[in-house]
Design an enzyme around this catalytic site. Structure first.
Site, PDB file in Angstrom:
ATOM      1  N   ASP A 198       0.899  -1.187   0.007  1.00  0.00           N
ATOM      2  CA  ASP A 198      -0.159   0.158  -0.107  1.00  0.00           C
ATOM      3  C   ASP A 198       1.096   1.177  -0.002  1.00  0.00           C
ATOM      4  OD1 ASP A 198      -2.194   1.708   0.749  1.00  0.00           O
ATOM      5  OD2 ASP A 198      -1.402   1.585   2.508  1.00  0.00           O
TER       6      ASP A 198
ATOM      7  N   ASP B 283       0.004   5.305   0.591  1.00  0.00           N
ATOM      8  CA  ASP B 283      -0.139   6.274   1.817  1.00  0.00           C
ATOM      9  C   ASP B 283      -0.312   5.569   3.238  1.00  0.00           C
ATOM     10  OD1 ASP B 283      -0.298   8.748  -0.071  1.00  0.00           O
ATOM     11  OD2 ASP B 283      -1.983   7.676  -0.752  1.00  0.00           O
TER      12      ASP B 283
ATOM     13  N   GLU C 193      -0.171  11.100   4.737  1.00  0.00           N
ATOM     14  CA  GLU C 193      -1.643  11.762   4.856  1.00  0.00           C
ATOM     15  C   GLU C 193      -1.805  13.018   5.816  1.00  0.00           C
ATOM     16  OE1 GLU C 193      -3.778  10.735   3.169  1.00  0.00           O
ATOM     17  OE2 GLU C 193      -4.130   8.721   2.907  1.00  0.00           O
TER      18      GLU C 193
ATOM     19  N   GLY D 286      -9.619   7.656  -0.978  1.00  0.00           N
ATOM     20  CA  GLY D 286      -9.718   8.203  -2.408  1.00  0.00           C
ATOM     21  C   GLY D 286     -10.033   9.771  -2.184  1.00  0.00           C
TER      22      GLY D 286
ATOM     23  N   ASP E   3      -1.621  -0.538   6.284  1.00  0.00           N
ATOM     24  CA  ASP E   3      -1.669   0.444   7.324  1.00  0.00           C
ATOM     25  C   ASP E   3      -2.986   0.521   7.980  1.00  0.00           C
ATOM     26  OD1 ASP E   3      -2.143   2.206   5.339  1.00  0.00           O
ATOM     27  OD2 ASP E   3      -1.649   3.692   6.950  1.00  0.00           O
TER      28      ASP E   3
HETATM   29  C1  XBP Z   1      -4.660   6.568   0.360  1.00  0.00           C
HETATM   30  C2  XBP Z   1      -5.803   7.227   0.568  1.00  0.00           C
HETATM   31  C3  XBP Z   1      -5.973   8.243  -0.696  1.00  0.00           C
HETATM   32  C4  XBP Z   1      -5.084   9.689  -0.177  1.00  0.00           C
HETATM   33  C5  XBP Z   1      -5.553  10.684  -1.341  1.00  0.00           C
HETATM   34  O1  XBP Z   1      -4.666   5.276  -0.358  1.00  0.00           O
HETATM   35  O2  XBP Z   1      -6.997   6.945   0.826  1.00  0.00           O
HETATM   36  O3  XBP Z   1      -7.389   8.615  -0.890  1.00  0.00           O
HETATM   37  O4  XBP Z   1      -5.647  10.378   0.743  1.00  0.00           O
HETATM   38  O5  XBP Z   1      -4.959  10.357  -2.806  1.00  0.00           O
HETATM   39  P1  XBP Z   1      -3.671   4.059   0.260  1.00  0.00           P
HETATM   40  P2  XBP Z   1      -5.645  11.164  -3.838  1.00  0.00           P
HETATM   41  O6  XBP Z   1      -3.466   4.127   1.464  1.00  0.00           O
HETATM   42  O7  XBP Z   1      -4.522   2.877  -0.752  1.00  0.00           O
HETATM   43  O8  XBP Z   1      -2.484   4.497  -0.967  1.00  0.00           O
HETATM   44  O9  XBP Z   1      -6.158  12.426  -3.739  1.00  0.00           O
HETATM   45  O10 XBP Z   1      -4.731  10.696  -4.886  1.00  0.00           O
HETATM   46  O11 XBP Z   1      -6.924  10.064  -4.188  1.00  0.00           O
END
Ligand code: XBP
Length: 259
Positions: free
Chosen positions: A18, A20, A27, A61, A192
């Site tokens: 994963d 983020d 984040e 997202g 995570d």
């Molecule tokens: C992380 C998310 C994303 C980001 C924002 O996804 O939830 O929504 O916060 O990204 P992951 P975008 O943990 O699956 O990587 O603005 O590019 O959508």
């Protein structure tokens, strides 16, 4: 079987990360700041503070998060254009600010991530991505935090709108597996969040969780191992749940034992 310098990885063929929160703490000090800059730029009086953002992270997202915020926190919000277009525009702005942030001040990788990617690559174990975030934002993070050539070592990047249903649906992991041409029992996922864990487990993957500030209190019963981070030789991880087979940091032999 991959045979490499005395170690046999009979089962493990790929690690699916994963992004983020797992590869880097993007984040709170990355995406959140970029959302707020986009709101300011559009003269919106919205502000996502650290706590509110923690609540909004339940929605994966960026576009989906904005939509959820409008319908749940701003019931009387009205605009003179289609909501879809408005959200798409705001998200585009936000993504520009996010990439600027990365370029000006790249967000460091979490402990052990770089080492594990290097170890996997050098031993012929593939590395891949399964993320809810948009592809451009994922690539920007990999390029600014890992640099090249490491950023190009990822065999597969499955992300964002490549699938219709985002995590906790398994679709993005299923897509990553399909592109890798591997079955779930040949791979391990690293996540995570509880939503990410659910997605990976539904896709049939054994999953390791490295918790962070936003996710440490979530339920990870379905994880094969829960750690505070991946650790390094001289900076061991703390096991929160599961069996670490005597290992002090997350490496390929532990991954092989876990799958
Ligand atoms: C992380 C998310 C994303 C980001 C924002 O996804 O939830 O929504 O916060 O990204 P992951 P975008 O943990 O699956 O990587 O603005 O590019 O959508």
């Amino acid at each position: 079987m991959i045979f490499t310098g005395g170690i046999n990885f009979m089962n493990l063929k790929a690690i699916i990360f994963d992004v983020d929160g797992t590869i880097a703490e993007t984040e709170r000090d990355g995406h959140r700041i970029a959302f707020n800059r986009a709101f300011e730029r559009e003269n919106l009086s919205w502000h996502w503070d650290v706590d509110l953002y923690g609540e909004l992270l339940e929605i994966g997202g960026g576009k989906e998060r904005i939509r959820y915020y409008i319908s749940n926190y701003l019931p009387s919000f009205n605009i003179n254009q289609s909501l879809d277009e408005f959200i798409a525009h705001l998200h585009l702005l936000k993504s520009r600010y996010y990439r600027q942030l990365l370029e000006n001040n790249s967000i460091p990788l979490r402990l052990g991530v770089k080492r594990l990617i290097q170890e996997a690559y050098s031993q012929g174990v593939k590395v891949a991505i399964a993320s809810t975030a948009s592809v451009a934002n994922v690539e920007a993070l990999l390029e600014t935090s890992l640099g090249n050539p490491m950023a190009s070592w990822f065999e597969v990047i499955a992300a964002g709108d490549m699938v219709e249903r985002k995590k906790p649906a398994p679709d993005i992991y299923l897509l990553a597996l399909e592109k890798l041409n591997l079955s779930p029992h040949e791979c391990i996922a690293i996540e995570d969040t509880n939503q990410g864990l659910t997605a990976a487990v539904k896709a049939g993957l054994k999953t390791v969780v490295t918790v962070n500030q936003y996710t440490e209190k979530q339920n990870f019963d379905e994880a094969i191992l829960v750690l505070n981070h991946l650790g390094e030789k001289d900076l061991p991880f703390r096991v929160i749940q599961g069996e670490n087979y005597g290992e002090k940091y997350f490496n390929l032999s532990l991954a092989e034992k876990l799958i």
